[in-house]
Design a protein around this motif. Sequence first.
Motif, PDB file in Angstrom:
ATOM      1  N   PHE A 246      54.954  58.731  93.896  1.00  0.00           N
ATOM      2  CA  PHE A 246      56.178  58.162  94.487  1.00  0.00           C
ATOM      3  C   PHE A 246      55.816  57.318  95.707  1.00  0.00           C
ATOM      4  N   ARG A 247      56.350  56.126  95.755  1.00  0.00           N
ATOM      5  CA  ARG A 247      56.154  55.298  96.948  1.00  0.00           C
ATOM      6  C   ARG A 247      57.464  54.597  97.239  1.00  0.00           C
ATOM      7  N   ASN A 248      57.874  54.723  98.480  1.00  0.00           N
ATOM      8  CA  ASN A 248      59.151  54.117  98.846  1.00  0.00           C
ATOM      9  C   ASN A 248      58.943  52.621  99.095  1.00  0.00           C
ATOM     10  N   GLU A 249      58.610  51.914  98.042  1.00  0.00           N
ATOM     11  CA  GLU A 249      58.297  50.482  98.138  1.00  0.00           C
ATOM     12  C   GLU A 249      59.475  49.747  98.772  1.00  0.00           C
ATOM     13  N   ILE A 250      59.165  48.807  99.629  1.00  0.00           N
ATOM     14  CA  ILE A 250      60.246  48.095 100.319  1.00  0.00           C
ATOM     15  C   ILE A 250      60.938  47.120  99.380  1.00  0.00           C
ATOM     16  N   THR A 256      59.178  47.028  85.834  1.00  0.00           N
ATOM     17  CA  THR A 256      58.573  48.289  86.281  1.00  0.00           C
ATOM     18  C   THR A 256      57.312  48.070  87.121  1.00  0.00           C
ATOM     19  N   PHE A 257      56.908  46.820  87.329  1.00  0.00           N
ATOM     20  CA  PHE A 257      55.614  46.559  87.979  1.00  0.00           C
ATOM     21  C   PHE A 257      55.520  47.260  89.337  1.00  0.00           C
ATOM     22  N   ARG A 258      56.529  47.095  90.156  1.00  0.00           N
ATOM     23  CA  ARG A 258      56.535  47.791  91.446  1.00  0.00           C
ATOM     24  C   ARG A 258      57.750  48.708  91.471  1.00  0.00           C
ATOM     25  N   SER A 259      57.531  49.961  91.100  1.00  0.00           N
ATOM     26  CA  SER A 259      58.615  50.937  91.058  1.00  0.00           C
ATOM     27  C   SER A 259      58.433  51.916  92.206  1.00  0.00           C
ATOM     28  N   ARG A 260      59.451  52.721  92.430  1.00  0.00           N
ATOM     29  CA  ARG A 260      59.341  53.729  93.492  1.00  0.00           C
ATOM     30  C   ARG A 260      58.861  55.068  92.928  1.00  0.00           C
ATOM     31  N   GLU A 263      53.853  56.453  87.225  1.00  0.00           N
ATOM     32  CA  GLU A 263      52.846  57.407  86.789  1.00  0.00           C
ATOM     33  C   GLU A 263      51.453  56.804  86.921  1.00  0.00           C
ATOM     34  N   GLN A 264      50.537  57.624  87.377  1.00  0.00           N
ATOM     35  CA  GLN A 264      49.153  57.159  87.523  1.00  0.00           C
ATOM     36  C   GLN A 264      48.230  57.917  86.580  1.00  0.00           C
ATOM     37  N   MET A 265      47.131  57.280  86.245  1.00  0.00           N
ATOM     38  CA  MET A 265      46.091  57.911  85.424  1.00  0.00           C
ATOM     39  C   MET A 265      44.808  57.725  86.252  1.00  0.00           C
ATOM     40  N   GLY A 334      48.329  40.367  88.535  1.00  0.00           N
ATOM     41  CA  GLY A 334      48.796  41.599  89.179  1.00  0.00           C
ATOM     42  C   GLY A 334      47.886  42.754  88.808  1.00  0.00           C
ATOM     43  N   GLU A 335      47.672  43.668  89.774  1.00  0.00           N
ATOM     44  CA  GLU A 335      46.718  44.772  89.555  1.00  0.00           C
ATOM     45  C   GLU A 335      47.236  45.802  88.549  1.00  0.00           C
ATOM     46  N   LEU A 336      46.375  46.119  87.586  1.00  0.00           N
ATOM     47  CA  LEU A 336      46.660  47.183  86.614  1.00  0.00           C
ATOM     48  C   LEU A 336      45.921  48.448  87.010  1.00  0.00           C
ATOM     49  N   GLU A 337      44.729  48.240  87.525  1.00  0.00           N
ATOM     50  CA  GLU A 337      43.847  49.367  87.849  1.00  0.00           C
ATOM     51  C   GLU A 337      42.873  48.931  88.936  1.00  0.00           C
ATOM     52  N   PRO A 399      38.349  55.355  89.398  1.00  0.00           N
ATOM     53  CA  PRO A 399      39.140  54.425  88.587  1.00  0.00           C
ATOM     54  C   PRO A 399      40.598  54.896  88.572  1.00  0.00           C
ATOM     55  N   SER A 400      41.477  54.075  89.135  1.00  0.00           N
ATOM     56  CA  SER A 400      42.870  54.489  89.318  1.00  0.00           C
ATOM     57  C   SER A 400      43.803  53.489  88.642  1.00  0.00           C
ATOM     58  N   ALA A 401      44.440  53.950  87.554  1.00  0.00           N
ATOM     59  CA  ALA A 401      45.249  53.028  86.745  1.00  0.00           C
ATOM     60  C   ALA A 401      46.710  53.437  86.763  1.00  0.00           C
ATOM     61  N   GLY A 402      47.576  52.489  86.521  1.00  0.00           N
ATOM     62  CA  GLY A 402      49.006  52.771  86.454  1.00  0.00           C
ATOM     63  C   GLY A 402      49.464  52.839  85.000  1.00  0.00           C
ATOM     64  N   ALA A 403      50.103  53.971  84.628  1.00  0.00           N
ATOM     65  CA  ALA A 403      50.579  54.092  83.243  1.00  0.00           C
ATOM     66  C   ALA A 403      51.769  53.159  82.995  1.00  0.00           C
ATOM     67  N   ASP A 404      52.597  52.966  84.010  1.00  0.00           N
ATOM     68  CA  ASP A 404      53.764  52.099  83.807  1.00  0.00           C
ATOM     69  C   ASP A 404      53.364  50.627  83.827  1.00  0.00           C
ATOM     70  N   ARG A 405      52.494  50.274  84.767  1.00  0.00           N
ATOM     71  CA  ARG A 405      52.024  48.883  84.771  1.00  0.00           C
ATOM     72  C   ARG A 405      51.261  48.574  83.496  1.00  0.00           C
ATOM     73  N   GLY A 406      50.499  49.563  83.023  1.00  0.00           N
ATOM     74  CA  GLY A 406      49.763  49.366  81.770  1.00  0.00           C
ATOM     75  C   GLY A 406      50.725  49.155  80.615  1.00  0.00           C
TER      76      GLY A 406
END
Length: 536
Positions: A246-250, A256-260, A263-265, A334-337, A399-406
């Motif tokens: 969870f990140r309280n993105e401004i 879904t690219f920048r969500s609050r 999910e991360q993998m 945009g960063e995926l991982e 290695p830190s990836a985003g399941a939603d961005r992916g």
Amino acid sequence: MEMEKLVSLCRRRGFLFQSSEIYGGLNGFWDYGPLGVELKRNVREAWWRDMVSAHDDLATHAGAPSPYEMEGLDCTIIMHPQVWKCSGHHDLFVDKMVDCRESKKRYRYDQVRGRWVTAKDQKIFVTTVAEEEEEDLKRRAMKFFKLRNKDADKLAWDGEMTTLDKIDVADFDKAFAPEASALGTFTEPRDFNLMFPTTIGALAGEEGRAFLRPETAQGIFVNFKNVVDSTRVRVPFGVAQIGKSFRNEITPRNFTFRSREFEQMEIEFFCHPSQSPDWYKFWRDRRMKWWQDLGLAGERLILRDHEPDELSHYSTGTADIEYAFPFLPEGEYGELEGIAHRGDFDLRSHMEGKLDPNSCPLEVELGEDGKPKHKGSGRDLTYRDDLTNERFTPHVIEPSAGADRGTLAFLCEAYTEDTAPDDKGKEQTRTVMKFHPRIAPIKAAILPLVKKDGMPEVAQELYRALKKKFPVFYDAKGAVGRRYRRQDEAGTPYCLTIDGQTLDDKTITLRDRDSLEQVRIKLDDAVEEVERRVYG
Ligand code: ATP
């Protein structure tokens, strides 16, 4: 590809919905619909299988210095608050933001984009956060200067589009905020902590205060000793976790690219310091190949090594795997991982107290009283190699990836418009989601040509045999061409049609979503054939 088309397909076909939509939605939160949930599960499962459960502990992977083991974890979302103090998130996990005094809107300092423009002897910095940024800038500048459309050439644009953080704060009185009617409404940039606070139990105030985790990685670090002591793993080994962060993105945006809530993998890979640069290279290349193998194979996917001046001094390398999302301006990714060499920063911070990332060699950051600013656990998180007897603090590759961005990248990559013949043989435009079969939500559709002559019975039997293996869909309604189209939009790679000939010779047609090729296969071979095509 226009993003609006994908967004509309996602809603129409049930990939993604806005969270709490009937109440007007909640910015930065998304729900996965019936097709989307299967797609995202497949992304996660492919990752877990390829990285963890099917990992061969005995083999040496191409490019790896040696064999290695993999373990998994599933940690809690709310952790001891001290975790975030020692990890650095408490002090450092901040984005600079600016408020608009007039509209009361809050923006990320580096995400407000704008351009200098002069008209009627006045120079202003007009800004926007709209996706169609050039049009929006022009529209707002015209409005500010009270120009009519035919006078657009009276606007003298100066320099390229840039971000607000690139202009001098002293010039803020000339800045025209995105939703303001007057100049000079931006506040000075301020720090904003992205962690969501919450309260544990009935305790009010500092004592009960905790946070929703902003990353899954820390759960792995704090369990390092537990994993070593409860398994027989030896360094080098990796620990993987998939879970919500969870990140309280401004400024949540771009679908879904920048969500609050997302999910991360993540993997934390622990190795001997002398080998960490080699392991870093291995993971960087391995992770890039994983995305490519699942279908992001073209030039829209890039591996970007950070420049030496972008790196922390304790890191020998960081790279981002980036995708050219269609909502980004041409040439931007945009960063995926992210794949980072993190040295021993994290384990030592949890042992000794939060380290100062700018110290060299790394030292514990001290408070005004000369004591550690954030006290560590005091637990011994070193590792003793029982063969060499050497004791050391392992280095970490992350290695830190985003399941939603992916998932979003796979949706963007899959969206295709081409032509295909309709029931009358006439070429028509079709929308087809060309997912890699492994991640396609539905693997095959079973279609009896007509609802009579014993065809549904045969089709239902086949449906049940396939359904034991993976998600398949039975559809007997409407013209077969229209049924194919619905499956194309859902990204179903194979359609199996039961027709008159099936009853004579026990064969069916298998239609390939991408090539549109139709082949006759034996009914008895259908399950095996689909399985082979999907999973290889
Ligand atoms: P960004 O710079 O885009 O905010 P980051 O560098 O902060 O991302 P990391 O902290 O490295 O991201 O997180 C690892 C991965 O988690 C990212 O590569 C991304 O896939 C995913 N991620 C991070 N923040 C978000 C978010 N707000 N929404 C969706 N996914 C996210």
